[in-house]
Design an enzyme around this catalytic site. Structure first.
Site, PDB file in Angstrom:
ATOM      1  CE  LYS A   1      -1.942  -0.266   3.977  1.00  0.00           C
ATOM      2  NZ  LYS A   1      -1.550  -1.358   4.734  1.00  0.00           N
TER       3      LYS A   1
ATOM      4  NE  ARG B   1      -4.335  -0.254   9.787  1.00  0.00           N
ATOM      5  CZ  ARG B   1      -3.195   0.158   9.214  1.00  0.00           C
ATOM      6  NH1 ARG B   1      -2.998   1.437   8.991  1.00  0.00           N
ATOM      7  NH2 ARG B   1      -2.285  -0.704   8.884  1.00  0.00           N
TER       8      ARG B   1
ATOM      9  NE  ARG C   1       7.595  -3.214   6.319  1.00  0.00           N
ATOM     10  CZ  ARG C   1       6.305  -2.858   6.316  1.00  0.00           C
ATOM     11  NH1 ARG C   1       5.795  -2.238   5.277  1.00  0.00           N
ATOM     12  NH2 ARG C   1       5.530  -3.135   7.339  1.00  0.00           N
TER      13      ARG C   1
ATOM     14  NE  ARG D   1       6.858  -0.624   9.990  1.00  0.00           N
ATOM     15  CZ  ARG D   1       5.739  -0.493   9.289  1.00  0.00           C
ATOM     16  NH1 ARG D   1       5.770   0.126   8.124  1.00  0.00           N
ATOM     17  NH2 ARG D   1       4.611  -0.978   9.741  1.00  0.00           N
TER      18      ARG D   1
ATOM     19  NE  ARG E   1       2.227  -4.501  11.382  1.00  0.00           N
ATOM     20  CZ  ARG E   1       3.314  -4.619  10.614  1.00  0.00           C
ATOM     21  NH1 ARG E   1       4.386  -5.236  11.056  1.00  0.00           N
ATOM     22  NH2 ARG E   1       3.320  -4.114   9.404  1.00  0.00           N
TER      23      ARG E   1
HETATM   24  P1  ADP Z   1       1.096  -1.749   7.982  1.00  0.00           P
HETATM   25  O1  ADP Z   1      -0.127  -1.552   7.163  1.00  0.00           O
HETATM   26  O2  ADP Z   1       2.223  -2.360   7.237  1.00  0.00           O
HETATM   27  O3  ADP Z   1       0.809  -2.453   9.285  1.00  0.00           O
HETATM   28  P2  ADP Z   1       1.169   1.102   8.714  1.00  0.00           P
HETATM   29  O4  ADP Z   1       2.369   1.950   8.585  1.00  0.00           O
HETATM   30  O5  ADP Z   1      -0.002   1.451   7.877  1.00  0.00           O
HETATM   31  O6  ADP Z   1       1.697  -0.361   8.407  1.00  0.00           O
HETATM   32  O7  ADP Z   1       0.698   1.058  10.241  1.00  0.00           O
HETATM   33  C1  ADP Z   1       1.589   0.726  11.274  1.00  0.00           C
HETATM   34  C2  ADP Z   1       0.861   0.753  12.613  1.00  0.00           C
HETATM   35  O8  ADP Z   1       0.352   2.081  12.877  1.00  0.00           O
HETATM   36  C3  ADP Z   1      -0.380  -0.151  12.719  1.00  0.00           C
HETATM   37  O9  ADP Z   1      -0.068  -1.481  13.040  1.00  0.00           O
HETATM   38  C4  ADP Z   1      -1.152   0.566  13.864  1.00  0.00           C
HETATM   39  O10 ADP Z   1      -0.616   0.281  15.125  1.00  0.00           O
HETATM   40  C5  ADP Z   1      -0.892   2.037  13.573  1.00  0.00           C
HETATM   41  N1  ADP Z   1      -1.962   2.606  12.704  1.00  0.00           N
HETATM   42  C6  ADP Z   1      -1.802   3.070  11.435  1.00  0.00           C
HETATM   43  N2  ADP Z   1      -2.968   3.513  10.938  1.00  0.00           N
HETATM   44  C7  ADP Z   1      -3.906   3.313  11.898  1.00  0.00           C
HETATM   45  C8  ADP Z   1      -5.305   3.529  11.991  1.00  0.00           C
HETATM   46  N3  ADP Z   1      -6.015   4.047  10.962  1.00  0.00           N
HETATM   47  N4  ADP Z   1      -5.936   3.186  13.134  1.00  0.00           N
HETATM   48  C9  ADP Z   1      -5.268   2.674  14.168  1.00  0.00           C
HETATM   49  N5  ADP Z   1      -3.949   2.423  14.154  1.00  0.00           N
HETATM   50  C10 ADP Z   1      -3.261   2.734  13.036  1.00  0.00           C
END
Ligand code: ADP
Length: 189
Positions: free
Chosen positions: A13, A88, A127, A133, A144
């Site tokens: 994404k 989300r 990654r 990370r 996750r």
């Molecule tokens: P990925 O989709 O690879 O898990 P992201 O960078 O989109 O990575 O998100 C990393 C973390 O940030 C998520 O696991 C969550 O803890 C937090 N996060 C990101 N976006 C949201 C959201 N819309 N609502 C709640 N937590 C979020």
């Protein structure tokens, strides 16, 4: 254009969102990136978010919604945006809808990047090795993915019912996936 890109962790994404937003000339808004920037700057928001992120859990809706509201009211979002990683949860979908309709706006499309689970795990493990990370460890990756399939995957049905959803195969070269997204959106870019 007002777009949302969805897909499981590791679907690509973020990579696609940067390219597509650049082609469309709209800001790329990644909630994960904003949280990580706050973590590295040591802000109060970052300290709070890190506890959840490192456990593979979602940051609470109240915190996330307030942050997105703040970002979407900035000037550069007036002509559109590409949201990556938001909404989300069901509550976030409702909140985004409320934010947009209050401004007389609506989403133009929601892109779902589909990738099979083995590929996603392989990408996340790679990654982890490359970027280190803190939420890319095996246990946290598993959590996750669980959270995604419980809370976020079902949201696509809501957008599908509204006729907004377009599914794009996320497997293959980065440029090939980008071309599929652009074609699915039926835009010239
Ligand atoms: P990925 O989709 O690879 O898990 P992201 O960078 O989109 O990575 O998100 C990393 C973390 O940030 C998520 O696991 C969550 O803890 C937090 N996060 C990101 N976006 C949201 C959201 N819309 N609502 C709640 N937590 C979020």
């Amino acid at each position: 254009m007002r777009l949302v890109i969805m897909g499981p962790p590791g679907a690509g994404k973020g990579t696609q969102a940067v390219v597509v937003a650049g082609m469309l000339g709209v800001p790329h808004i990644s909630t994960g990136d904003i949280f990580r920037a706050n973590v590295s700057q040591g802000t109060a928001l970052g300290v709070e978010a890190k506890r959840y992120m490192d456990a593979g859990e979602y940051v609470p809706d109240g915190v996330t919604n307030a942050m997105v509201r703040d970002r979407l009211t900035q000037d550069d979002c007036r002509a559109g945006f590409l949201l990556d990683g938001y909404p989300r949860t069901v509550e976030q979908v409702g909140e985004l809808n409320a934010m947009l309709s209050a401004a007389g706006q609506s989403l133009d499309a929601v892109v779902e990047l589909t990738v099979d689970i083995d590929e996603v795990v392989a990408r996340l493990v790679k990654r982890a090795q490359e970027q280190g990370r803190s939420d890319d460890t095996e246990d946290v990756i598993r959590r996750r993915l669980e959270v995604y399939f419980e809370q976020t995957a079902p949201l696509t049905a809501m957008y599908e019912a509204q006729g907004l959803l377009t599914r794009v195969d996320g497997l293959g070269a980065i440029e090939a996936v980008t071309a599929r997204i652009i074609a699915a959106l039926a835009i010239d870019a």
